[in-house]
Scaffold this motif. Structure first.
Motif, short mmCIF file in Angstrom:
data_model
loop_
_atom_site.label_atom_id
_atom_site.label_comp_id
_atom_site.label_asym_id
_atom_site.label_seq_id
_atom_site.Cartn_x
_atom_site.Cartn_y
_atom_site.Cartn_z
N UNK A 255 1.60 6.88 1.36
CA UNK A 255 1.25 7.91 2.36
C UNK A 255 0.59 7.31 3.59
N UNK A 256 0.67 5.99 3.72
CA UNK A 256 0.14 5.26 4.88
C UNK A 256 -1.39 5.19 4.90
N UNK A 257 -2.03 5.44 3.76
CA UNK A 257 -3.48 5.25 3.70
C UNK A 257 -3.78 3.80 3.33
N UNK A 258 -4.81 3.24 3.96
CA UNK A 258 -5.17 1.84 3.71
C UNK A 258 -5.70 1.66 2.30
N UNK A 259 -5.21 0.62 1.62
CA UNK A 259 -5.73 0.23 0.31
C UNK A 259 -6.77 -0.87 0.43
N UNK A 260 -6.50 -1.82 1.35
CA UNK A 260 -7.45 -2.93 1.54
C UNK A 260 -7.13 -3.66 2.84
N UNK A 261 -8.16 -4.24 3.41
CA UNK A 261 -8.04 -5.09 4.59
C UNK A 261 -8.56 -6.48 4.21
#
Length: 241
Positions: free
Chosen positions: A150-156
């Motif tokens: 859903x295009x939500x960030x999991x990790x940077x």
């Protein structure tokens, strides 16, 4: 929905001291950035928040809006949160003070995320672009982001994520572009919460949001901002102008 742009502006810079006060075609870098943000016509208000009397006076003397930071801050989010805590606003867009050639399209994309978010699932929205060369992917100064369906960030991370144990399976590597739009409450929560280990290790403020359960919606763009981080960047900007 009230949407404002805030331009955090530190005077000190490790690579290019006082870069925001450098001349760019007869105006300072920070004044050109401020004027460019206004010209997008995307915001109900635009102002600069700074730790420098010089920058404050530069904006005010040219008819702009600015405020002084009360405290020392480690991140742009902290500086913006202090500035907006008593302002009636729904969404705050962080505009980088060293990018005088603002492109309105990706900013509009970030704003649209919140306008379409009827259930308030999104706490922050930010930008990313695909990178393809090994040099770009392996460069720790290029922050990578992985996302869910859903295009939500999991990790940077500054590291290579995902790790290419299996190659030729179509993985795309996405570089995070540090332009944010925040719900006001997400900013205020960030300001009140202590730094945790992931943020401290990677030196990436966006990890604090993830560690405390905030949801960051990522928007893919092909736009590459023109930031002024070095004297060489300023020379390029002069030619572009």
């Amino acid at each position: 929905m009230k949407i404002i742009a805030v331009i955090p502006a530190r005077y000190a810079s490790t690579r290019f001291p006082a870069k925001l006060m450098q001349d760019l075609g007869g105006k300072t870098v920070i004044l050109r950035t401020y004027e460019a943000a206004i010209k997008t016509n995307l915001f109900d208000d635009v102002f600069v928040v700074t730790d420098s009397n010089l920058i404050f006076d530069e904006i005010i003397s040219n008819g702009g809006k600015a405020s002084m930071s009360i405290k020392e801050h480690e991140s742009g989010s902290d500086r913006i949160a202090e500035a907006i805590k008593d302002i009636d606003v729904d969404v705050v867009v962080n505009v980088q003070g060293d990018e005088p050639f603002i492109n309105a399209e990706p900013l509009q994309q970030l704003i649209d995320i919140f306008k379409k978010d009827s259930t308030s699932e999104v706490d922050l929205a930010s930008l990313m672009r695909e990178i393809k060369t090994e040099e770009e992917i392996n460069n720790p100064n290029n922050v990578k982001v992985v996302i869910d369906q859903s295009q939500f960030a999991l990790y940077f991370s500054r590291s290579v994520i995902p790790f290419p144990r299996e190659r030729n399976i179509g993985v795309r590597y996405m570089q995070h572009i540090g332009i944010y739009a925040f719900r006001k409450q997400a900013l205020l929560d960030f300001y009140s919460l202590p730094m945790k280990s992931l943020e401290a290790s990677e030196k990436l403020e966006q990890l604090r949001y993830l560690e405390y359960g905030k949801r960051i919606k990522m928007v893919e763009t092909s736009h590459i901002g023109i930031g002024i981080d070095t004297p060489e960047d300023l020379e390029k900007a002069q030619k572009l102008l």
